[in-house]
Scaffold this active site. Structure first.
Site, PDB file in Angstrom:
ATOM      1  N   GLN A  84       0.826  -1.216   0.000  1.00 18.19           N
ATOM      2  CA  GLN A  84       0.000   0.000   0.000  1.00 18.19           C
ATOM      3  C   GLN A  84       0.857   1.263   0.000  1.00 18.19           C
ATOM      4  O   GLN A  84       0.431   2.326   0.482  1.00 18.19           O
ATOM      5  CB  GLN A  84      -0.981  -0.004   1.177  1.00 18.19           C
ATOM      6  CG  GLN A  84      -2.150  -0.964   1.007  1.00 18.19           C
ATOM      7  CD  GLN A  84      -2.995  -0.687  -0.242  1.00 18.19           C
ATOM      8  OE1 GLN A  84      -2.790   0.289  -0.956  1.00 18.19           O
ATOM      9  NE2 GLN A  84      -3.939  -1.577  -0.527  1.00 18.19           N
ATOM     10  N   SER A  85       2.056   1.178  -0.534  1.00 20.77           N
ATOM     11  CA  SER A  85       2.980   2.318  -0.549  1.00 20.77           C
ATOM     12  C   SER A  85       2.445   3.485  -1.388  1.00 20.77           C
ATOM     13  O   SER A  85       2.118   3.325  -2.566  1.00 20.77           O
ATOM     14  CB  SER A  85       4.319   1.850  -1.122  1.00 20.77           C
ATOM     15  OG  SER A  85       5.096   2.964  -1.517  1.00 20.77           O
TER      16      SER A  85
END
Ligand SMILES: *Cc1c(COP(=O)(O)O)cnc(C)c1O
Length: 351
Positions: A84-85
């Protein structure tokens, strides 16, 4: 010694850089919360840096990295982060909008559901990035998986370069010399805006992860003598060499831009007391902060970074560390796509 805004701007303009968004980002006071707490809080809206709805602090860093990649004739951009960067997602659109191919090696801190891809991971795919998910092995730490991700990336780069391609390898969070220039430039932009609005900030608060934003902010603040007390609230365990590494980043970026000013470890104020249970684990204080800003000002923070940093700033105002009447700038570093991520990341936000 510090340099004038004009001199800072003209020197920064000399290195490769690709415009990636709409600058300057807005700077505005949040009246209701400010009046309630007896200070003046301004939001620097770096959640609005992007070419689409989902900007963030990595865009400022990527301006210098994509600029370098194009200058060097690269056709591939590699980077790393959690699944989920925000950084990986911003890299995906920065690459796409410049005709470059993004390859992402992402570590599953929270394992994504193959049949229900969400938030940034979904956007990475929509934006056409090549995504490789690295699952955590039994008992493996994030750092160990990260090491595996880098190794896989380097191997992949060697393969492509043997075929005649050219790749730029961007570290996690774009925390390198070039990326750090992004927030040196960001402070110059902020100071110019503040001057035009007749404000002088006493404090600047922001969320810190890889440390590249902090390194740029501290270097920029010192470079132009902005005189802000910069507080970096960490979203993950900072490790022993956190400040030493940031000093290296600040000084190598100042050197790359051709400035003789340098920073020292004493220029940093790092506060790790708002991480809560861990990285990508929601904290009650951040959940409260997200609800407070959303419900009183209509502005969305995120549970992983900006919510935790905002909760730290509010605590420092309430406990008097920030005296009444102060002017405080909160850099909104983005990340609100996490509101659409897996439940484990989001926390108990609905009550
Ligand atoms: C990456 C990130 C940060 C931290 O920035 P670093 O430069 O990695 O320290 C803060 N906020 C958000 C929303 C981010 O995505």
């Amino acid at each position: 010694m510090s340099v004038s805004l004009e001199e800072a701007k003209s020197r920064i303009a000399l290195v490769p850089r690709q415009n990636l968004g709409f600058f300057p980002t807005p700077l505005h006071r949040i009246d209701r919360i400010s009046d309630e707490l007896g200070v003046s809080i301004y939001l620097k809206r770096d959640d609005f840096t992007g070419k689409n709805l989902f900007g963030g602090n990595k865009t400022r860093k990527l301006e210098f990295l994509i600029g370098k990649a194009k200058n060097d004739g690269c056709d591939y951009v590699f980077t790393y982060g959690a699944t989920q960067s925000n950084h990986a997602m911003q890299t995906a659109w920065a690459a796409a909008s410049n005709g470059l191919k993004a390859v992402l090696y992402l570590i599953a801190v929270v394992e994504p559901d193959e049949n229900d891809i969400k938030a940034n991971l979904l956007l990475d795919k929509v934006l056409g990035a090549e995504v490789h998910v690295i699952s955590l092995n039994e008992g493996e730490t994030f750092e160990e998986a990260d090491y595996r991700a880098y190794a896989a990336g380097r191997e992949h780069i060697a393969r492509l370069e043997a075929e005649g391609h050219k790749c730029i390898d961007i570290p996690i969070g774009a925390a390198d010399t070039f990326g750090t220039c992004g927030y040196i430039n960001g402070v110059v932009e902020l100071e110019e805006q503040a001057k035009n609005m007749n404000i002088s900030f006493d404090y600047l608060y922001h969320a810190s992860g890889s440390g590249g934003t902090m390194a740029g902010l501290v270097a920029g603040n010192k470079l132009i003598g902005a005189g802000m007390e910069v507080h970096s609230i960490t979203a993950m365990n900072p490790g022993e060499d956190y400040v030493a590494h940031a000093v290296e980043l600040s000084n190598s970026a100042l050197e790359y831009l051709g400035f003789s000013e340098r920073v020292a470890p004493s220029d940093y104020i790092v506060d790790s007391s708002f991480i809560g249970p861990g990285y990508e684990c929601p904290s009650d204080a951040a959940t409260e902060a997200i609800k407070m800003l959303a419900r009183e000002e209509g502005v969305l923070l995120d549970p992983v970074y900006s919510g935790k940093a905002f909760s730290g700033m509010i605590a420092d105002i309430r406990n008097g560390k920030i005296p009444a009447g102060s002017n405080v700038c909160f850099v909104h570093t983005g990340g609100a796509t996490a509101l659409f991520a897996e439940k484990q990341i989001l926390g108990d936000i609905l009550s």
